[in-house]
Scaffold this motif. Structure first.
Motif, PDB file in Angstrom:
ATOM      1  N   LYS A 255     -39.239  54.617  18.769  1.00 60.79           N
ATOM      2  CA  LYS A 255     -39.022  55.508  17.627  1.00 60.79           C
ATOM      3  C   LYS A 255     -37.556  55.923  17.634  1.00 60.79           C
ATOM      4  CE  LYS A 255     -43.680  57.479  17.502  1.00 60.79           C
ATOM      5  NZ  LYS A 255     -44.183  56.941  18.784  1.00 60.79           N
ATOM      6  N   PRO A 256     -36.977  56.195  16.464  1.00 61.17           N
ATOM      7  CA  PRO A 256     -35.542  56.422  16.392  1.00 61.17           C
ATOM      8  C   PRO A 256     -35.069  57.828  16.695  1.00 61.17           C
ATOM      9  CG  PRO A 256     -36.458  56.476  14.203  1.00 61.17           C
ATOM     10  CD  PRO A 256     -37.590  56.150  15.132  1.00 61.17           C
ATOM     11  N   LYS A 257     -35.974  58.807  16.781  1.00 62.31           N
ATOM     12  CA  LYS A 257     -35.526  60.167  17.021  1.00 62.31           C
ATOM     13  C   LYS A 257     -36.616  60.976  17.702  1.00 62.31           C
ATOM     14  CE  LYS A 257     -36.747  61.491  12.295  1.00 62.31           C
ATOM     15  NZ  LYS A 257     -36.220  62.032  11.033  1.00 62.31           N
ATOM     16  N   THR A 258     -36.252  62.140  18.209  1.00 65.93           N
ATOM     17  CA  THR A 258     -37.187  62.946  18.965  1.00 65.93           C
ATOM     18  C   THR A 258     -38.307  63.467  18.080  1.00 65.93           C
ATOM     19  OG1 THR A 258     -35.464  63.637  20.488  1.00 65.93           O
ATOM     20  CG2 THR A 258     -37.454  64.979  20.419  1.00 65.93           C
ATOM     21  N   ILE A 259     -39.540  63.161  18.467  1.00 65.46           N
ATOM     22  CA  ILE A 259     -40.709  63.690  17.777  1.00 65.46           C
ATOM     23  C   ILE A 259     -41.780  63.986  18.803  1.00 65.46           C
ATOM     24  CG2 ILE A 259     -40.265  62.424  15.643  1.00 65.46           C
ATOM     25  CD1 ILE A 259     -42.401  60.441  16.422  1.00 65.46           C
ATOM     26  N   GLN A 260     -42.717  64.822  18.458  1.00 63.71           N
ATOM     27  CA  GLN A 260     -43.864  65.096  19.315  1.00 63.71           C
ATOM     28  C   GLN A 260     -45.097  64.691  18.530  1.00 63.71           C
ATOM     29  OE1 GLN A 260     -43.300  66.441  22.398  1.00 63.71           O
ATOM     30  NE2 GLN A 260     -45.397  66.081  22.981  1.00 63.71           N
ATOM     31  N   GLN A 261     -45.897  63.789  19.062  1.00 70.34           N
ATOM     32  CA  GLN A 261     -46.983  63.203  18.297  1.00 70.34           C
ATOM     33  C   GLN A 261     -48.285  63.198  19.091  1.00 70.34           C
ATOM     34  OE1 GLN A 261     -46.319  59.141  17.334  1.00 70.34           O
ATOM     35  NE2 GLN A 261     -48.319  58.832  16.493  1.00 70.34           N
TER      36      GLN A 261
ATOM     37  N   VAL B 112     -45.554  61.735  24.560  1.00 74.83           N
ATOM     38  CA  VAL B 112     -44.297  62.189  25.137  1.00 74.83           C
ATOM     39  C   VAL B 112     -43.204  62.112  24.088  1.00 74.83           C
ATOM     40  CG1 VAL B 112     -42.602  61.738  26.944  1.00 74.83           C
ATOM     41  CG2 VAL B 112     -45.021  61.337  27.381  1.00 74.83           C
ATOM     42  N   ALA B 113     -42.363  63.150  24.023  1.00 74.64           N
ATOM     43  CA  ALA B 113     -41.246  63.121  23.076  1.00 74.64           C
ATOM     44  C   ALA B 113     -40.296  62.000  23.459  1.00 74.64           C
ATOM     45  CB  ALA B 113     -40.513  64.456  23.103  1.00 74.64           C
ATOM     46  N   VAL B 114     -39.714  61.340  22.469  1.00 70.69           N
ATOM     47  CA  VAL B 114     -38.780  60.255  22.718  1.00 70.69           C
ATOM     48  C   VAL B 114     -37.435  60.597  22.107  1.00 70.69           C
ATOM     49  CG1 VAL B 114     -40.550  58.504  22.905  1.00 70.69           C
ATOM     50  CG2 VAL B 114     -39.619  59.040  20.664  1.00 70.69           C
ATOM     51  N   THR B 115     -36.383  59.985  22.616  1.00 70.95           N
ATOM     52  CA  THR B 115     -35.039  60.386  22.254  1.00 70.95           C
ATOM     53  C   THR B 115     -34.389  59.446  21.268  1.00 70.95           C
ATOM     54  OG1 THR B 115     -34.193  59.190  24.168  1.00 70.95           O
ATOM     55  CG2 THR B 115     -34.692  61.525  24.456  1.00 70.95           C
ATOM     56  N   GLN B 116     -33.495  60.001  20.472  1.00 69.46           N
ATOM     57  CA  GLN B 116     -32.779  59.234  19.464  1.00 69.46           C
ATOM     58  C   GLN B 116     -31.757  58.330  20.119  1.00 69.46           C
ATOM     59  OE1 GLN B 116     -30.987  61.610  16.469  1.00 69.46           O
ATOM     60  NE2 GLN B 116     -30.418  59.883  15.204  1.00 69.46           N
ATOM     61  N   GLU B 117     -31.611  57.132  19.581  1.00 70.21           N
ATOM     62  CA  GLU B 117     -30.631  56.184  20.077  1.00 70.21           C
ATOM     63  C   GLU B 117     -29.743  55.727  18.924  1.00 70.21           C
ATOM     64  OE1 GLU B 117     -30.194  55.213  23.097  1.00 70.21           O
ATOM     65  OE2 GLU B 117     -32.027  55.810  24.127  1.00 70.21           O
ATOM     66  N   LYS B 118     -28.480  55.467  19.225  1.00 66.36           N
ATOM     67  CA  LYS B 118     -27.596  54.883  18.229  1.00 66.36           C
ATOM     68  C   LYS B 118     -27.973  53.428  18.053  1.00 66.36           C
ATOM     69  CE  LYS B 118     -22.746  54.125  17.085  1.00 66.36           C
ATOM     70  NZ  LYS B 118     -21.335  54.279  17.540  1.00 66.36           N
ATOM     71  N   VAL B 119     -28.184  53.011  16.813  1.00 65.74           N
ATOM     72  CA  VAL B 119     -28.629  51.645  16.575  1.00 65.74           C
ATOM     73  C   VAL B 119     -27.649  50.921  15.670  1.00 65.74           C
ATOM     74  CG1 VAL B 119     -31.028  52.288  16.820  1.00 65.74           C
ATOM     75  CG2 VAL B 119     -30.015  52.266  14.541  1.00 65.74           C
TER      76      VAL B 119
ATOM     77  N   PHE C  13     -53.687  50.516   4.112  1.00 68.61           N
ATOM     78  CA  PHE C  13     -53.875  50.350   2.669  1.00 68.61           C
ATOM     79  C   PHE C  13     -52.778  51.022   1.852  1.00 68.61           C
ATOM     80  CE2 PHE C  13     -56.468  53.893   4.235  1.00 68.61           C
ATOM     81  CZ  PHE C  13     -55.961  54.949   3.496  1.00 68.61           C
ATOM     82  N   GLU C  14     -51.897  51.763   2.497  1.00 68.73           N
ATOM     83  CA  GLU C  14     -50.815  52.415   1.777  1.00 68.73           C
ATOM     84  C   GLU C  14     -49.777  51.381   1.330  1.00 68.73           C
ATOM     85  OE1 GLU C  14     -52.592  55.208   4.779  1.00 68.73           O
ATOM     86  OE2 GLU C  14     -51.751  53.186   4.855  1.00 68.73           O
ATOM     87  N   LYS C  15     -49.273  51.525   0.120  1.00 66.84           N
ATOM     88  CA  LYS C  15     -48.294  50.588  -0.411  1.00 66.84           C
ATOM     89  C   LYS C  15     -46.882  50.992   0.006  1.00 66.84           C
ATOM     90  CE  LYS C  15     -51.029  49.305  -4.471  1.00 66.84           C
ATOM     91  NZ  LYS C  15     -51.080  49.247  -5.962  1.00 66.84           N
ATOM     92  N   ASN C  16     -46.075  49.972   0.279  1.00 64.91           N
ATOM     93  CA  ASN C  16     -44.659  50.155   0.593  1.00 64.91           C
ATOM     94  C   ASN C  16     -44.395  51.234   1.650  1.00 64.91           C
ATOM     95  OD1 ASN C  16     -43.911  48.229  -1.465  1.00 64.91           O
ATOM     96  ND2 ASN C  16     -44.340  49.832  -2.965  1.00 64.91           N
ATOM     97  N   PRO C  17     -45.010  51.126   2.805  1.00 66.83           N
ATOM     98  CA  PRO C  17     -44.795  52.129   3.861  1.00 66.83           C
ATOM     99  C   PRO C  17     -43.374  52.057   4.404  1.00 66.83           C
ATOM    100  CG  PRO C  17     -45.962  50.245   4.753  1.00 66.83           C
ATOM    101  CD  PRO C  17     -45.896  50.035   3.262  1.00 66.83           C
ATOM    102  N   THR C  18     -42.886  53.177   4.893  1.00 70.02           N
ATOM    103  CA  THR C  18     -41.567  53.228   5.526  1.00 70.02           C
ATOM    104  C   THR C  18     -41.742  53.378   7.030  1.00 70.02           C
ATOM    105  OG1 THR C  18     -41.381  55.646   5.441  1.00 70.02           O
ATOM    106  CG2 THR C  18     -40.654  54.408   3.487  1.00 70.02           C
ATOM    107  N   TYR C  19     -40.655  53.142   7.757  1.00 62.72           N
ATOM    108  CA  TYR C  19     -40.699  53.283   9.207  1.00 62.72           C
ATOM    109  C   TYR C  19     -41.029  54.707   9.625  1.00 62.72           C
ATOM    110  CZ  TYR C  19     -39.180  52.911  14.081  1.00 62.72           C
ATOM    111  OH  TYR C  19     -39.126  52.929  15.456  1.00 62.72           O
ATOM    112  N   GLU C  20     -40.435  55.661   8.937  1.00 62.49           N
ATOM    113  CA  GLU C  20     -40.712  57.063   9.254  1.00 62.49           C
ATOM    114  C   GLU C  20     -42.214  57.348   9.120  1.00 62.49           C
ATOM    115  OE1 GLU C  20     -38.662  59.934   9.935  1.00 62.49           O
ATOM    116  OE2 GLU C  20     -37.215  58.425  10.580  1.00 62.49           O
ATOM    117  N   GLU C  21     -42.827  56.864   8.046  1.00 64.34           N
ATOM    118  CA  GLU C  21     -44.245  57.130   7.805  1.00 64.34           C
ATOM    119  C   GLU C  21     -45.121  56.470   8.863  1.00 64.34           C
ATOM    120  OE1 GLU C  21     -44.114  57.486   2.919  1.00 64.34           O
ATOM    121  OE2 GLU C  21     -44.438  55.542   3.879  1.00 64.34           O
ATOM    122  N   VAL C  22     -44.812  55.222   9.196  1.00 61.41           N
ATOM    123  CA  VAL C  22     -45.624  54.492  10.175  1.00 61.41           C
ATOM    124  C   VAL C  22     -45.413  55.060  11.573  1.00 61.41           C
ATOM    125  CG1 VAL C  22     -46.074  52.249  11.238  1.00 61.41           C
ATOM    126  CG2 VAL C  22     -45.631  52.391   8.776  1.00 61.41           C
ATOM    127  N   ALA C  23     -44.161  55.313  11.949  1.00 59.09           N
ATOM    128  CA  ALA C  23     -43.855  55.808  13.288  1.00 59.09           C
ATOM    129  C   ALA C  23     -44.462  57.180  13.548  1.00 59.09           C
ATOM    130  CB  ALA C  23     -42.344  55.856  13.505  1.00 59.09           C
TER     131      ALA C  23
END
Length: 226
Positions: free
Chosen positions: A17-23, A27-34, A82-92
């Motif tokens: 995942k690209p940034k810190t989230i709690q799900q 475990v929270a994960v850290t943002q990385e420069k990509v 079934f969701e149309k045109n999902p984004t990375y943020e939504e899926v992650a």
């Protein structure tokens, strides 16, 4: 049918995942420069067959299938919901029913769908429910998609072979799902491992996973992947 035991080792300190989230207790994960450089893809793929799989972070899965002989191209994306045109943020964030998946373009005269199924099962832990390594949630579940009855039978029979041979110590939880739609992920996800070799997740999870696959599937590899 050839049965291959592939033991997976995971590092729990990073995630896909690209940034810190709690799900959901994860475990929270850290943002990385990509590397967000646009990926220009102009290949003519109309003469290739396609196959679809999900087995955790698509950065890892894409790199694995791209190392396989007979595979011309692999795209990271989303499928199984079934969701149309999902984004990375939504899926992650687990806001859709999709899984991170890959679209594999392959030459069936060089590698068969059966062999791709073997690659799929041999490159991840199909007994891990809604998790691969440090990545947790249904978006990282194990899914083998089929496009017709023949492909469904191939997947089912291979699972039966693995279980009869007691390759794993636990039941296989891979979903066998009729393919419906694949949504290609954002450009910066394509060839992510190649373009971000110094990313901590890539160094600690993705590359070791790829190298373990290569060690166990030497006869399946492209010449340049050895």
């Amino acid at each position: 049918m050839k049965v291959i035991l592939f033991a997976m080792l995971f590092i729990a300190s990073t995630g896909c995942k690209p940034k810190t989230i709690q799900q959901d207790k994860s475990v929270a994960v850290t943002q990385e420069k990509v590397d967000t450089t646009p990926v220009v893809i102009q290949k003519d793929l109309q003469n290739y067959e396609t196959a679809y799989f999900a087995s955790g972070c698509f950065w890892c899965v894409e790199a694995i299938f791209e190392s396989v002989k007979g595979v011309e191209e692999v795209y990271s994306g989303y499928s199984g919901g079934f969701e149309k045109n999902p984004t990375y943020e939504e899926v992650a964030y687990g806001r859709t029913h999709h899984a991170e998946a890959v679209e594999v373009y392959y030459d069936p005269e060089i590698i068969s769908f059966t062999e791709l199924v073997q690659v799929f099962f041999g490159s991840h832990d199909p007994t891990s429910l809604n998790r691969q390594g440090p990545d947790r949630g249904a978006q990282y579940r194990s899914v083998a998609f089929y496009k017709d009855k023949e492909q469904k039978n191939i997947i089912k029979k291979y699972i039966e072979t693995l279980e009869a041979s007691k390759v794993y110590g636990r039941p296989i939880v891979t979903q066998v799902v009729k393919f419906n739609k694949f949504y290609k992920a954002e450009d910066y996800h394509q060839d992510y491992e190649k373009r971000n070799p110094n990313n901590s997740y890539i160094r600690n999870v993705s590359i070791p996973r790829l190298n373990r696959f290569k060690e166990n599937f030497k006869s399946y590899l492209k010449e340049e992947s050895h």
